[in-house]
Design a protein around this motif. Structure first.
Motif, mmCIF file in Angstrom:
data_model
loop_
_atom_site.group_PDB
_atom_site.id
_atom_site.type_symbol
_atom_site.label_atom_id
_atom_site.label_comp_id
_atom_site.label_asym_id
_atom_site.label_seq_id
_atom_site.Cartn_x
_atom_site.Cartn_y
_atom_site.Cartn_z
ATOM 1 N N MET A 1 0.846 -1.191 0.000
ATOM 2 C CA MET A 1 0.000 0.000 0.000
ATOM 3 C C MET A 1 0.882 1.241 0.000
ATOM 4 S SD MET A 1 -3.043 0.896 2.699
ATOM 5 C CE MET A 1 -3.728 -0.724 2.449
ATOM 6 N N ARG A 339 -2.023 5.286 -10.972
ATOM 7 C CA ARG A 339 -1.313 5.060 -9.721
ATOM 8 C C ARG A 339 -0.398 6.239 -9.384
ATOM 9 N NH1 ARG A 339 -0.900 -0.315 -6.814
ATOM 10 N NH2 ARG A 339 -2.716 -1.361 -7.645
ATOM 11 N N ASP A 455 -14.541 0.308 -0.840
ATOM 12 C CA ASP A 455 -13.216 0.811 -1.211
ATOM 13 C C ASP A 455 -12.574 1.564 -0.055
ATOM 14 O OD1 ASP A 455 -13.283 -0.161 -3.820
ATOM 15 O OD2 ASP A 455 -14.353 1.597 -4.551
ATOM 16 N N ASP A 469 -7.372 0.855 -1.954
ATOM 17 C CA ASP A 469 -7.558 -0.582 -2.189
ATOM 18 C C ASP A 469 -9.046 -0.914 -2.165
ATOM 19 O OD1 ASP A 469 -6.822 -3.154 -2.700
ATOM 20 O OD2 ASP A 469 -5.770 -3.493 -0.806
ATOM 21 N N ARG A 470 -9.354 -2.103 -2.653
ATOM 22 C CA ARG A 470 -10.734 -2.599 -2.681
ATOM 23 C C ARG A 470 -10.878 -3.721 -1.657
ATOM 24 N NH1 ARG A 470 -15.163 -2.605 -6.141
ATOM 25 N NH2 ARG A 470 -14.126 -1.086 -7.445
ATOM 26 N N PHE A 475 -11.964 -8.068 -6.583
ATOM 27 C CA PHE A 475 -10.694 -7.373 -6.817
ATOM 28 C C PHE A 475 -10.644 -6.958 -8.283
ATOM 29 C CE2 PHE A 475 -9.865 -11.907 -7.360
ATOM 30 C CZ PHE A 475 -9.168 -11.967 -8.562
ATOM 31 N N GLU A 506 -0.958 -9.166 -5.263
ATOM 32 C CA GLU A 506 -0.213 -8.157 -6.000
ATOM 33 C C GLU A 506 1.015 -8.762 -6.669
ATOM 34 O OE1 GLU A 506 0.256 -5.274 -2.747
ATOM 35 O OE2 GLU A 506 -0.936 -3.895 -3.956
ATOM 36 N N ARG A 513 -4.877 -6.481 -8.871
ATOM 37 C CA ARG A 513 -4.466 -7.735 -8.224
ATOM 38 C C ARG A 513 -4.784 -8.912 -9.141
ATOM 39 N NH1 ARG A 513 -3.626 -7.285 -2.603
ATOM 40 N NH2 ARG A 513 -3.979 -5.167 -1.835
#
Length: 613
Positions: A1, A339, A455, A469-470, A475, A506, A513
């Motif tokens: 993360m 990202r 989320d 992240d979820r 995913f 990941e 993912r």
């Protein structure tokens, strides 16, 4: 993360510094916001109405380009009107549903406009779906008709006997420019391009009778569990996206938007296209994304804006540098999933000035948009929401002594929830029971209700957030949501498998993912080389390519909690490192058609980007 850089946090002075450039957009944004918010459920609204207005503004501007084909706003409108008149004559009425399954091409755009004009809901089928997943998706919405492109016909043929749609309501488009050559339809299909020839090209009278509350699309989502769910996307919701995202993008008749995203998803069919319609600009679509062709297409079509998802951005950044990287006029892009780790590099390499990152979900009621053009954020939200403390280990929100949720502090991560109000309704799924599972009540006070997005986001301050992240049983991989329950069901059908638990892991330097399944075998069985090949064949046959598990872990027994829930959090943390896991591990390497034993050398090569997943 990823950890938030202190510079990512946003305050009043940061916003004030962005105001001069933002003010240039204000007139267009104000115009859009009026259309978005000055409406009621009974106001005429939606895609059909907005498109007809764009036709009046710029009838001869090119509305759509696909390969060698191009259509002006007037020509595309007339084509759509013929389709609309045909279905009206066939007895279709507002509120009826037609399943539409075509890959990105001109016929899909014309069909969607046509159905929007008569109030018929387009159930946009994922063209990667097959088998019972596809039949479930079509039967779920009680489709009165099916429109299929030749490129997808085999998928429909396989499940046609399982569909509840009347046998004479299957329509077909040849895989070519059907305006010029309608082709010859296969047995049991009506040739839609041929059927519409005698019908009028003037606007149908029904467009003004389509109200905001009426359905526009069914867009399928994996939601949080089970088979695909059909999310109701109303004309009112489309008008909201059009008035916000569409006008914030600020395109005009000289602009060209390039979209390689699948148009059965809202990012392509709603976000990218509504910006084009708002500015009477040109929409360029490509059948499927191609890294090698991307910047060549941009040059060929003189593109000025692009639609994206995070995976697409990574592919472009990983490609070898080229003189085409900056020899273009693209200065703005709209999409989601960029990202923070690649944000600056992408902008600098390709000369992008504005990244209109956004956050929304097909079923959700909360949205963010990067209106001020900050880096590393999904943007600003005008809709009521909260980011609340969440315990990942217990998989639940944290509540205070009074039973109320607790908001996170600026810079902290929590669960994003959207307040349900008249202005921010939750349209929901087709199944009322599934709606109950995603609504949280008595959150901050008695009687309030919030939509659970599933989320985790980081609160950056000044109503800005950063996606982290979820959660749960979904995913994201290859720009698609993967339902773990759906994959588990398919995996468990393999004769030797007793149980399967699916989750996302990941892989270094990839977005999202990848799917991993921890499996157990029936007693006195083992996996041999034939099984490793046959499992892949079976999974590929019954799942979209992006949902096929890339990793397998074989355990003698699956660990569960006291309430018999699988320990997915623990499995995710352990991942697929053979040095940390004694269980047999297998991997589906790129371009392979069988699972391979995952040893230390292969793991090392994965970590060092020797494989392109």
């Amino acid at each position: 993360m990823n950890q938030t850089k202190q510079s990512d946090l946003i305050g009043f002075t940061d916003v004030a510094a962005k105001l001069p450039k933002f003010l240039n957009k204000v007139p267009h944004i104000v115009s859009g916001l009026k259309q978005a918010y000055l409406r009621t459920p009974n106001t005429a609204a939606g895609l059909g109405l907005a498109f007809e207005r764009a036709v009046k503004r710029a009838p001869q501007t090119i509305a759509l380009r696909y390969e060698q084909q191009q259509y002006s706003y007037q020509a595309l409108n007339e084509w759509s009107n013929q389709i609309a008149h045909f279905f009206l004559a066939a007895g279709l009425q507002k509120g009826d549903v037609i399943a539409v399954m075509l890959e990105n091409r001109s016929e899909l755009i014309a069909t969607v406009i046509a159905l929007a004009k008569i109030g018929v809901i387009s159930a946009l089928q994922n063209t990667a779906q097959r088998g019972r997943v596809l039949s479930h998706s079509i039967n779920l919405v009680k489709a009165r008709a099916v429109i299929v492109g030749e490129e997808c016909r085999s998928a429909i043929d396989e499940i046609r006997q399982d569909l509840s749609t009347a046998h004479d309501h299957f329509y077909w488009f040849a895989d070519q420019a059907t305006v010029e050559d309608h082709g010859i339809a296969p047995f049991n299909y009506q040739n839609l391009a041929e059927k519409i020839i005698p019908f009028a090209t003037f606007n149908v009278p029904t467009t003004q009778s389509v109200k905001g509350k009426d359905g526009l699309f069914y867009i399928y989502t994996s939601g949080t569990t089970g088979l695909p769910k059909a999310v109701i996307f109303s004309n009112s919701r489309w008008a909201l996206a059009y008035g916000t995202y569409g006008h914030i993008l600020d395109l005009n008749q000289q602009d060209v938007m390039y979209c390689t995203l699948p148009l059965y998803h809202a990012t392509g069919i709603v976000v990218c296209w509504c910006g084009v319609i708002a500015g009477s600009a040109t929409f360029v679509i490509r059948r499927k994304y191609s890294t090698s062709a991307f910047w060549r297409d941009v040059a060929t079509y003189n593109v000025s804006a692009i639609g994206y998802v995070g995976e697409l951005c990574r592919y472009l950044l990983d490609a070898p540098t080229s003189e085409l990287d900056q020899s273009h006029r693209v200065r703005k892009m709209i999409g989601n999933g960029m990202r923070p780790t690649i944000w600056q590099n992408f902008k600098q390499r390709f000369g992008i000035e504005e990244v209109l990152e956004l956050y929304a979900s097909s079923e959700g009621n909360v949205g963010f948009s990067n209106v001020f053009n900050f880096d590393n954020t999904v943007g600003f939200s005008p809709t009521p929401y909260a980011v609340v403390q969440y315990d990942k280990a217990k998989d639940e929100v944290i509540r205070d002594k009074k039973g109320h949720c607790i908001k996170v502090k600026k810079g902290e991560v929590g669960l994003l929830i959207g307040k349900i109000t008249k202005r921010s309704p939750f349209d929901g799924y087709t199944d009322p029971e599934k709606n109950k599972a995603v609504i949280m009540k008595n959150v901050f006070k008695s009687g309030d209700a919030y939509f659970i997005t599933g989320d985790l986001v980081r609160d950056l301050g000044f109503r800005h957030a950063q996606f982290v992240d979820r959660l749960g049983d979904t995913f994201r991989w290859k720009g698609e949501n993967v339902s773990t329950t759906e994959v588990e069901n398919i995996c468990s059908e393999y004769p030797k498998l007793q149980e399967a638990v699916v989750y996302g892991v990941e892989i270094p330097y990839t977005d999202g993912r990848a799917g991993m399944a921890t499996i157990t075998l029936h007693p006195n069985t083992h996996l041999d080389s034939q099984d490793l090949s046959q499992m892949y064949i079976d999974f590929k046959k019954n799942l979209p390519a992006y949902a096929v598990p890339l990793f397998l872990r074989v355990q003698s027994q699956l660990e569960t909690t006291g309430t018999f829930k699988y320990q997915k959090s623990k499995l995710k943390q352990q991942g697929f490192d053979p040095m940390q896991i004694s269980d047999p591990l297998y991997v589906l390497l790129p371009n392979e058609s069988t699972y391979t034993l995952l040893d230390a050398e292969i793991f090392k090569n994965i970590q060092q980007q020797q494989y392109r997943f």
